[in-house]
Design a protein around this motif. Sequence first.
Motif, PDB file in Angstrom:
ATOM      1  N   SER A 164      69.042  32.852  50.150  1.00  0.00           N
ATOM      2  CA  SER A 164      69.188  33.703  51.335  1.00  0.00           C
ATOM      3  C   SER A 164      68.695  35.118  51.111  1.00  0.00           C
ATOM      4  CB  SER A 164      70.647  33.725  51.790  1.00  0.00           C
ATOM      5  OG  SER A 164      71.471  34.360  50.831  1.00  0.00           O
ATOM      6  N   PRO A 170      65.524  32.063  56.621  1.00  0.00           N
ATOM      7  CA  PRO A 170      65.847  31.372  57.878  1.00  0.00           C
ATOM      8  C   PRO A 170      64.795  30.348  58.280  1.00  0.00           C
ATOM      9  CG  PRO A 170      66.272  33.727  58.079  1.00  0.00           C
ATOM     10  CD  PRO A 170      65.530  33.529  56.778  1.00  0.00           C
ATOM     11  N   GLU A 174      65.345  26.294  58.484  1.00  0.00           N
ATOM     12  CA  GLU A 174      65.093  25.560  59.719  1.00  0.00           C
ATOM     13  C   GLU A 174      64.123  24.408  59.491  1.00  0.00           C
ATOM     14  OE1 GLU A 174      63.678  28.163  62.709  1.00  0.00           O
ATOM     15  OE2 GLU A 174      65.598  29.168  63.017  1.00  0.00           O
ATOM     16  N   PHE A 226      69.505  23.796  63.674  1.00  0.00           N
ATOM     17  CA  PHE A 226      68.320  24.111  62.878  1.00  0.00           C
ATOM     18  C   PHE A 226      67.094  23.368  63.413  1.00  0.00           C
ATOM     19  CE2 PHE A 226      72.026  24.519  60.103  1.00  0.00           C
ATOM     20  CZ  PHE A 226      71.880  25.816  59.658  1.00  0.00           C
ATOM     21  N   CYS A 446      75.135  26.067  54.731  1.00  0.00           N
ATOM     22  CA  CYS A 446      73.848  26.468  55.305  1.00  0.00           C
ATOM     23  C   CYS A 446      74.052  27.313  56.560  1.00  0.00           C
ATOM     24  CB  CYS A 446      73.014  25.228  55.650  1.00  0.00           C
ATOM     25  SG  CYS A 446      72.349  24.340  54.232  1.00  0.00           S
ATOM     26  N   TYR A 450      72.831  31.135  56.915  1.00  0.00           N
ATOM     27  CA  TYR A 450      71.830  31.314  57.960  1.00  0.00           C
ATOM     28  C   TYR A 450      72.283  32.385  58.951  1.00  0.00           C
ATOM     29  CZ  TYR A 450      68.754  30.013  61.880  1.00  0.00           C
ATOM     30  OH  TYR A 450      67.843  30.019  62.905  1.00  0.00           O
TER      31      TYR A 450
END
Length: 464
Positions: A164, A170, A174, A226, A446, A450
């Motif tokens: 992250s 991000p 995804e 996502f 996640c 995110y």
Amino acid sequence: MARLIVAAGSMSLLSVGIAWLILLLFDSLHIFGGSTIQTVFVFGFYTYCVAVLIIPSEHKAFYVLSMPVLSQFLHLFQKYDFPAGANSLWRLFPFLLGDLYMLSVLARFKTDLSDIEKSLIASWIAFNFLVIAISPNLAGIITGAFTLFLVTIPLYFLYLSILSQHPSFPATLERSLCLTFILLALGTFGLVYFGAQYKGASNLLVTRNISDTNITMAYFILLWPFAISYAMRSAYSWLAAPLLILLFLLVVILSFSRGAVFIVLPYLVASIWIMSSWKQMLWLMVPAAVLSAGFDNLIPLINPDLAYSWQLRFADFRTLGPSVRNIQEASGRAEIQRLAYELFLESPIYGHGTGSFEMLGPGYREAHSMFFTILAEQGLIGMLYLYGLFAALGYGLIKTTAPPRPILPVALGVYLVFVHSVGYAFVIVPSKSLTINCIAPVLLICIYFYSKTIGNDPVPTAHG
């Protein structure tokens, strides 16, 4: 996405080819399955896990995050050829490989955890160690419980905290989870298709597959934000988003899950409304309209035997009102949950321990409800701890999620509704059945990182 599909597909084909060649040279390795094809694919998956974790790749996040999902289908493909239960090292092998890789990442990079996050990791390990240690089912779950609860889940938290820190996190997440969503859907279709041929007194496999797809639906709920986010910002969003919606609709129908029909379909509609303008919503609802128009002929067209499974699940649910009232009784959940509550009364403070319901209850690995399973296994202390974590996550999603992302708290809410009414899909560490997994905690982690990453940056890096 195209490069990711090509890379993952190439590694899969290469791994299966290597496995096939090795089995030709060493016939004694046929211990990996009941038939040659089964053996090649099982051995090939283990080869794939080793290869994708060792070979340098820009798609490492996908390989690590998708491994629990792929392992679920490996376990079902293995069937009864390997020992069942959480103590089977063959079934734990992919997780152990992933753990080793994440440890190597932690040795090379520093985490940037806050004091609260460090406290969370410490409390998670301490709490789960205690509830595992008191379990009367300890001998049947000890290897899997210690691996997944005390090693794998904390390592995923630390691993994702490192990922992250990268600006492209991000978009990478995804893309990786969108492809994972697609693979999970295809695997679910396979489960239902091959199980549908078993009817009447021999419908054990179709019943087991229905059970598996019920649990799998919880993972679709968490993966969907996502997948749809990736599709909506794709250069081909006009095509990608409707195709994903169509795929999700087919999953709901062919899962034969009553919970999916009554819980997931409204969630799908709500997500479309949240993620799009009214013009986009009209276009995105086209797959639903097409599917509805041809629904009567869809299942027989795919496989006539699938109509039997649909009738098996929905024959007694003609109208919405009686359906909602009768699901608990028709499925036997009311009696199972009554037994769970009786176990809670025997040890109300700290419960009977992880995996205890499978031994002390009617033989199921959970009580078809997060509330009753936690009551029986972890008591009031576990209730306060776990529900506290969900409340904190929900508060964080509402507080930090950027305006285009209200779908994340909605996804968490729908997941909680699902695990309270259909099945407790969290960490699966049975002593008898086949599937061993921790998909849901990984996806919840996640979601946490995110939402934390996009807090003030609502638009991840563009992708095509």
